[in-house]
Design an enzyme around this catalytic site. Structure first.
Site, PDB file in Angstrom:
ATOM      1  N   GLY A 230      -0.076 -20.706   5.996  1.00  0.00           N
ATOM      2  CA  GLY A 230      -0.821 -20.708   4.784  1.00  0.00           C
ATOM      3  C   GLY A 230      -0.362 -18.814   4.937  1.00  0.00           C
ATOM      4  O   GLY A 230       0.153 -18.776   5.775  1.00  0.00           O
TER       5      GLY A 230
ATOM      6  N   SER B 203       4.152 -22.946  10.568  1.00  0.00           N
ATOM      7  CA  SER B 203       4.353 -21.264   9.847  1.00  0.00           C
ATOM      8  C   SER B 203       2.949 -20.459  10.652  1.00  0.00           C
ATOM      9  O   SER B 203       3.390 -20.036  11.349  1.00  0.00           O
ATOM     10  CB  SER B 203       3.831 -21.313   8.738  1.00  0.00           C
ATOM     11  OG  SER B 203       3.953 -19.703   7.830  1.00  0.00           O
ATOM     12  N   ALA B 204       2.197 -20.602   9.623  1.00  0.00           N
ATOM     13  CA  ALA B 204       0.932 -19.454  10.540  1.00  0.00           C
ATOM     14  C   ALA B 204       0.598 -19.945  12.131  1.00  0.00           C
ATOM     15  O   ALA B 204      -0.364 -19.713  12.406  1.00  0.00           O
ATOM     16  CB  ALA B 204      -0.437 -19.771   9.297  1.00  0.00           C
TER      17      ALA B 204
ATOM     18  N   HIS C  32      10.031 -18.332   9.026  1.00  0.00           N
ATOM     19  CA  HIS C  32      10.525 -18.237   7.816  1.00  0.00           C
ATOM     20  C   HIS C  32      11.909 -16.976   7.477  1.00  0.00           C
ATOM     21  O   HIS C  32      11.790 -16.389   6.614  1.00  0.00           O
ATOM     22  CB  HIS C  32       9.781 -18.009   6.780  1.00  0.00           C
ATOM     23  CG  HIS C  32       8.764 -18.943   6.153  1.00  0.00           C
ATOM     24  ND1 HIS C  32       8.577 -20.006   6.336  1.00  0.00           N
ATOM     25  CD2 HIS C  32       6.938 -19.130   7.211  1.00  0.00           C
ATOM     26  CE1 HIS C  32       7.511 -20.640   5.969  1.00  0.00           C
ATOM     27  NE2 HIS C  32       6.505 -20.152   6.669  1.00  0.00           N
TER      28      HIS C  32
END
Length: 238
Positions: free
Chosen positions: A92, A124-125, A161
Site C-alpha cells: 500500500g 511492497s510497502a 515494483h
C-alpha cells in the site's frame, strides 16, 4: 536469526493474491508449526479499511488451517507483535504504514521480533520497511511520518515494483533508475530494484534472490548491476 520473505509485490498479474508466494510461506509454517498469522494492514492500499484488507488476506489462506488476525483487532499492538507466531505486512502506501508504526511505537518491537527469528513476510510497502529507510518508496507522501528510518532488517534499501525503461514509451518523466540516481547524489546506501514476481528469501546470514527475474543493484558512484536469481545480497555488505 532472521527468517523473512521480502517480496516486490503480493500479486503477479493474472494470478490470485499471494498465490505465487504461498508454497514457500506454507513450507515455513509447516516446519515451524505456525497456526496463527498476524497481519499488519496499516498501508491501506487504495484507502481501504483495515478490516477489508485483513479479509483479503484471510481469503488467501482460506484453504489452509492458518488463522489470520489483523493487528488492529488487538488492544495492545505491541503485545500482539511480541506474541506472534508469524507476521505479514501488506503493501500500500509506505508513508501511511511507517507513520502508523511510529504512532503506535511498534517499529522497534517489530525489528526486535524479526531478529529474534519470528517469520516475517513483507510485500511492497511491507518490504520497503525492511530496508534501512523508506526513501526509495514509489509512494506519494500523503501523510508525514516522524522519521524515514525503518527496520534495518537488511543492509540496503528496497525499491519494490522496479520498472525498466520502455523504449517505445512517450512518458517524459524520470525513469525509476534516474530517481535512484538522484537518491545517490545525497546518500550512499545500496538500493535493490526488485521486479514484479521477485523476492528475497532471508535465512540467517543468507539473503537469496528468488523468482524468475534478475534484480538490479544500484550503488553510489558505480554502474548499476544485474544479478540473477540465486544471488546472495549479503555479499553487498562485504
Amino acid at each position: 536469526m532472521r527468517n523473512m520473505i521480502i517480496a516486490s509485490t503480493s500479486t503477479i498479474h493474472g494470478t490470485d493474491y499471494l498465490s505465487y508466494l504461498l508454497p514457500d510461506i506454507m513450507e515455513v509454517f509447516k516446519k515451524q508449526s505456525v497456526k496463527n498469522l498476524l497481519f499488519i494492514p496499516y498501508a491501506r492500499p487504495g484507502g481501504i479499511s483495515h478490516d477489508t484488507y485483513t479479509d483479503k488476506v484471510k481469503t488467501a489462506f482460506k484453504d489452509t488451517e492458518i488463522e489470520v488476525q489483523g493487528i488492529h483487532e488487538f488492544k495492545n499492538p505491541k503485545e500482539a507483535i511480541e506474541n506472534a507466531e508469524a507476521i505479514f505486512t501488506g503493501g500500500g502506501n509506505t508513508f501511511v504504514l511507517v507513520k502508523m508504526l511510529y504512532d503506535l511505537e511498534i517499529m522497534s518491537s517489530l525489528r526486535k521480533q524479526l531478529y529474534a527469528g519470528t517469520f516475517y513476510i513483507g510485500t511492497s510497502a511491507g518490504s520497503n520497511i525492511c530496508g534501512l529507510n523508506m526513501r526509495n518508496t514509489n509512494d506519494m507522501p500523503i501523510v508525514m511520518p516522524p522519521n524515514f528510518k525503518t527496520m534495518g532488517a537488511v543492509g540496503y534499501n528496497i525499491n519494490a515494483h522496479y520498472l525498466d525503461p520502455e523504449p517505445s514509451s512517450t512518458h517524459m518523466g524520470e525513469t525509476r533508475e534516474e530517481r535512484i540516481k538522484e537518491f545517490h547524489c545525497y546518500n550512499n546506501l545500496p538500493v535493490v530494484g526488485l521486479r514484479e514476481g521477485s523476492y528475497i528469501r532471508v535465512q540467517n546470514e543468507k539473503e537469496m534472490l528468488c523468482g524468475i527475474h534478475t534484480a538490479r543493484i544500484f550503488q553510489q558512484n558505480k554502474n548499476a548491476m544485474e544479478v540473477p536469481s540465486g544471488y546472495n545480497f549479503a555479499e553487498l555488505l562485504k
